[in-house]
Design a protein around this motif. Structure first.
Motif, PDB file in Angstrom:
ATOM      1  N   ASN A 111       0.830  -1.213   0.000  1.00  0.00           N
ATOM      2  CA  ASN A 111       0.000   0.000   0.000  1.00  0.00           C
ATOM      3  C   ASN A 111       0.863   1.261   0.000  1.00  0.00           C
ATOM      4  O   ASN A 111       0.512   2.258  -0.639  1.00  0.00           O
ATOM      5  CB  ASN A 111      -0.942  -0.009   1.196  1.00  0.00           C
ATOM      6  N   LEU A 112       1.995   1.206   0.683  1.00  0.00           N
ATOM      7  CA  LEU A 112       2.890   2.363   0.696  1.00  0.00           C
ATOM      8  C   LEU A 112       3.445   2.627  -0.702  1.00  0.00           C
ATOM      9  O   LEU A 112       3.539   3.789  -1.136  1.00  0.00           O
ATOM     10  CB  LEU A 112       4.037   2.129   1.683  1.00  0.00           C
ATOM     11  N   GLU A 113       3.800   1.562  -1.423  1.00  0.00           N
ATOM     12  CA  GLU A 113       4.300   1.714  -2.789  1.00  0.00           C
ATOM     13  C   GLU A 113       3.265   2.413  -3.675  1.00  0.00           C
ATOM     14  O   GLU A 113       3.608   3.305  -4.461  1.00  0.00           O
ATOM     15  CB  GLU A 113       4.649   0.349  -3.388  1.00  0.00           C
ATOM     16  N   VAL A 114       2.001   1.992  -3.533  1.00  0.00           N
ATOM     17  CA  VAL A 114       0.947   2.585  -4.343  1.00  0.00           C
ATOM     18  C   VAL A 114       0.721   4.046  -3.956  1.00  0.00           C
ATOM     19  O   VAL A 114       0.614   4.929  -4.821  1.00  0.00           O
ATOM     20  CB  VAL A 114      -0.359   1.773  -4.202  1.00  0.00           C
ATOM     21  N   ILE A 115       0.651   4.315  -2.658  1.00  0.00           N
ATOM     22  CA  ILE A 115       0.424   5.677  -2.182  1.00  0.00           C
ATOM     23  C   ILE A 115       1.512   6.624  -2.679  1.00  0.00           C
ATOM     24  O   ILE A 115       1.229   7.741  -3.140  1.00  0.00           O
ATOM     25  CB  ILE A 115       0.356   5.694  -0.632  1.00  0.00           C
ATOM     26  N   ASP A 117       3.669   6.103  -5.232  1.00  0.00           N
ATOM     27  CA  ASP A 117       3.720   6.193  -6.681  1.00  0.00           C
ATOM     28  C   ASP A 117       2.595   7.083  -7.217  1.00  0.00           C
ATOM     29  O   ASP A 117       2.807   7.868  -8.140  1.00  0.00           O
ATOM     30  CB  ASP A 117       3.622   4.801  -7.300  1.00  0.00           C
ATOM     31  N   ALA A 118       1.403   6.958  -6.638  1.00  0.00           N
ATOM     32  CA  ALA A 118       0.257   7.753  -7.092  1.00  0.00           C
ATOM     33  C   ALA A 118       0.322   9.196  -6.602  1.00  0.00           C
ATOM     34  O   ALA A 118      -0.451  10.040  -7.062  1.00  0.00           O
ATOM     35  CB  ALA A 118      -1.042   7.111  -6.615  1.00  0.00           C
ATOM     36  N   GLY A 172       1.202  -6.569 -10.045  1.00  0.00           N
ATOM     37  CA  GLY A 172       2.649  -6.478  -9.971  1.00  0.00           C
ATOM     38  C   GLY A 172       3.331  -7.831  -9.958  1.00  0.00           C
ATOM     39  O   GLY A 172       4.522  -7.940  -9.663  1.00  0.00           O
ATOM     40  N   SER A 173       2.569  -8.896 -10.275  1.00  0.00           N
ATOM     41  CA  SER A 173       3.122 -10.247 -10.238  1.00  0.00           C
ATOM     42  C   SER A 173       4.223 -10.441 -11.273  1.00  0.00           C
ATOM     43  O   SER A 173       5.067 -11.317 -11.143  1.00  0.00           O
ATOM     44  CB  SER A 173       2.012 -11.275 -10.466  1.00  0.00           C
ATOM     45  N   SER A 174       4.218  -9.614 -12.319  1.00  0.00           N
ATOM     46  CA  SER A 174       5.232  -9.734 -13.363  1.00  0.00           C
ATOM     47  C   SER A 174       6.190  -8.548 -13.342  1.00  0.00           C
ATOM     48  O   SER A 174       6.765  -8.180 -14.356  1.00  0.00           O
ATOM     49  CB  SER A 174       4.563  -9.842 -14.743  1.00  0.00           C
ATOM     50  N   GLY A 175       6.353  -7.936 -12.164  1.00  0.00           N
ATOM     51  CA  GLY A 175       7.250  -6.786 -12.059  1.00  0.00           C
ATOM     52  C   GLY A 175       6.594  -5.659 -11.272  1.00  0.00           C
ATOM     53  O   GLY A 175       5.696  -5.881 -10.472  1.00  0.00           O
ATOM     54  N   ARG A 176       7.054  -4.433 -11.499  1.00  0.00           N
ATOM     55  CA  ARG A 176       6.532  -3.265 -10.794  1.00  0.00           C
ATOM     56  C   ARG A 176       5.052  -3.082 -11.088  1.00  0.00           C
ATOM     57  O   ARG A 176       4.630  -3.135 -12.240  1.00  0.00           O
ATOM     58  CB  ARG A 176       7.308  -2.035 -11.256  1.00  0.00           C
ATOM     59  N   PRO A 177       4.232  -2.891 -10.057  1.00  0.00           N
ATOM     60  CA  PRO A 177       2.787  -2.661 -10.289  1.00  0.00           C
ATOM     61  C   PRO A 177       2.574  -1.466 -11.208  1.00  0.00           C
ATOM     62  O   PRO A 177       3.292  -0.458 -11.130  1.00  0.00           O
ATOM     63  CB  PRO A 177       2.244  -2.385  -8.883  1.00  0.00           C
TER      64      PRO A 177
END
Length: 389
Positions: A111-115, A117-118, A172-177
């Motif tokens: 969730n931190l990655e998404v927050i 990145d967005a 993101g199963s195949s890399g960066r979401p």
């Protein structure tokens, strides 16, 4: 069709014109003012009428504006399944912002990655979900503490068709979401195609997918844009087919959309639990012929559909209405939805002849505007990237 179209693997859905249609936030606001006392959303512990959805949603929009949210900003939604999901989404839209779904069940790091990145400006959450929310510089608003009385004199901000309605991240199963940027125009076209194809309003819709999956979008906006009722099971019930079947019976559910494996589990509880069901839609994974067989043995009068489509095409791109004969072999993904064209191409992007395997190239107003902050990836998969359709 021209001669080339007949010789290649190509299909086009019925024509559709959305130019005269309001965007979804406006459509739902119109329903709220037309049906203020009608039930809009049912949660495990709460129920909201359309009037209450408008009241809470406008109060959320006001709070977002007061913490500095500007039109075009992104807002994180970190909420468990409840009726508050609906005014949270609408509050984002009525503030002119896009929502970014965050699943409280996901690891905090994800969730931190998404927050980050967005680049969210704020996060809407609840006391139960806040403990799964990483801290940061973004504003945090507790949906349970929003003062409904503060909706007075709030005017929803007008949305531009080409601004994002939501930003939904792939697994993101195949890399960066990858954050897929879906505009209000994409969403309007997808929902309009649904209304045109299914012809009748969905009634009482059981919302089974997580907010982190794009199929949730179909149920939410299909129900609310037509004055229907959205039934949201609790997180615990969503994991228990027996409880889901009982909920469907108790709330007189008339439409649902879920993966075929879950639908088969619901069918195991018998006709009495699903006797009000008029439309069943499966999507998200290949539909086994066994599911078709079991459906028509139990619910011969309930229409059954198989939908296919990637997040990048706003939920769906093709659809097939199944009959009992589909139990005899592989289940088709059908034909393009209204307004969409699908062509099969080879690895170099060249059309393949009819009957030859290829990748699907989807064209139409539901095709998203690329990936958020990933121009190289967008250039690989969108042609040209950023061009509507």
């Amino acid at each position: 069709r021209d001669e080339g179209a007949r010789l290649r693997a190509f299909a086009s859905g019925p024509e559709i014109d959305t130019t005269a249609m309001k965007l979804l936030p406006e459509q739902i606001l119109a329903q709220a003012r037309r049906l203020p006392k009608s039930e809009a959303v049912v949660g495990a512990a709460d129920r909201l009428t359309y009037g209450e959805v408008e009241q809470v949603g406008l109060a959320v929009a006001r709070e977002l504006t007061e913490v500095g949210v500007q039109p075009g900003d992104r807002i994180g939604l970190c909420l468990e399944r409840s009726a508050l999901l609906v005014p949270a989404i609408l509050g984002c839209h009525w503030a002119g912002a896009a929502y970014v779904p965050l699943d409280p069940a996901y690891p905090e790091r994800r969730n931190l990655e998404v927050i980050e990145d967005a680049e969210v400006a704020a996060v809407l959450t609840s006391s139960a979900s806040a403990e799964h929310l990483p801290g940061g510089r973004w504003a945090v608003i507790d949906m349970e503490r929003v003062d409904r009385g503060r909706s007075a004199a709030v005017e929803p901000k007008a949305c531009d068709p080409q601004t994002p309605a939501y930003l939904l991240y792939t697994s993101g199963s195949s890399g960066r979401p990858k954050g897929v940027v879906v505009t209000h125009d994409n969403l309007r076209a997808s929902n309009a195609a649904r209304l045109q194809f299914y012809e009748t309003a969905p009634g009482r819709v059981l919302l089974l997918p997580s907010m982190a999956f794009d199929s949730s979008v179909a149920g939410i906006f299909w129900a609310l844009s037509t004055g229907g009722t959205l039934v949201i099971p609790s997180d615990a019930a969503a994991r228990d087919p027996r409880r889901l079947a009982a909920l469907a019976a108790r709330e007189r559910v008339t439409s649902l959309l879920c993966v075929p494996s879950l639908y088969r589990q619901l069918l195991a509880f018998g006709r009495s639990e699903l006797e009000e069901l008029e439309i069943a839609i499966v999507a998200g994974e290949a539909c086994p012929s066994r599911v078709v067989e079991e459906h028509f043995k139990l619910l011969a009068d309930t229409r059954l559909f198989n939908e296919y489509g990637p997040t990048e095409a706003t939920v769906w791109a093709t659809v097939h209405e199944m009959t009992a004969s589909d139990a005899e072999g592989p289940v088709a993904i059908g034909h393009p939805i209204p307004g969409v064209q699908v062509e099969l191409v080879d690895a170099l992007g060249r059309p393949v002849p009819a009957g030859v395997p290829g990748e699907a190239r989807i064209t139409g107003p539901t095709v998203a505007n690329g990936y958020w902050r990933q121009p190289d990836r967008s250039e690989d998969l969108f042609d040209p990237p950023g061009a509507p359709g």
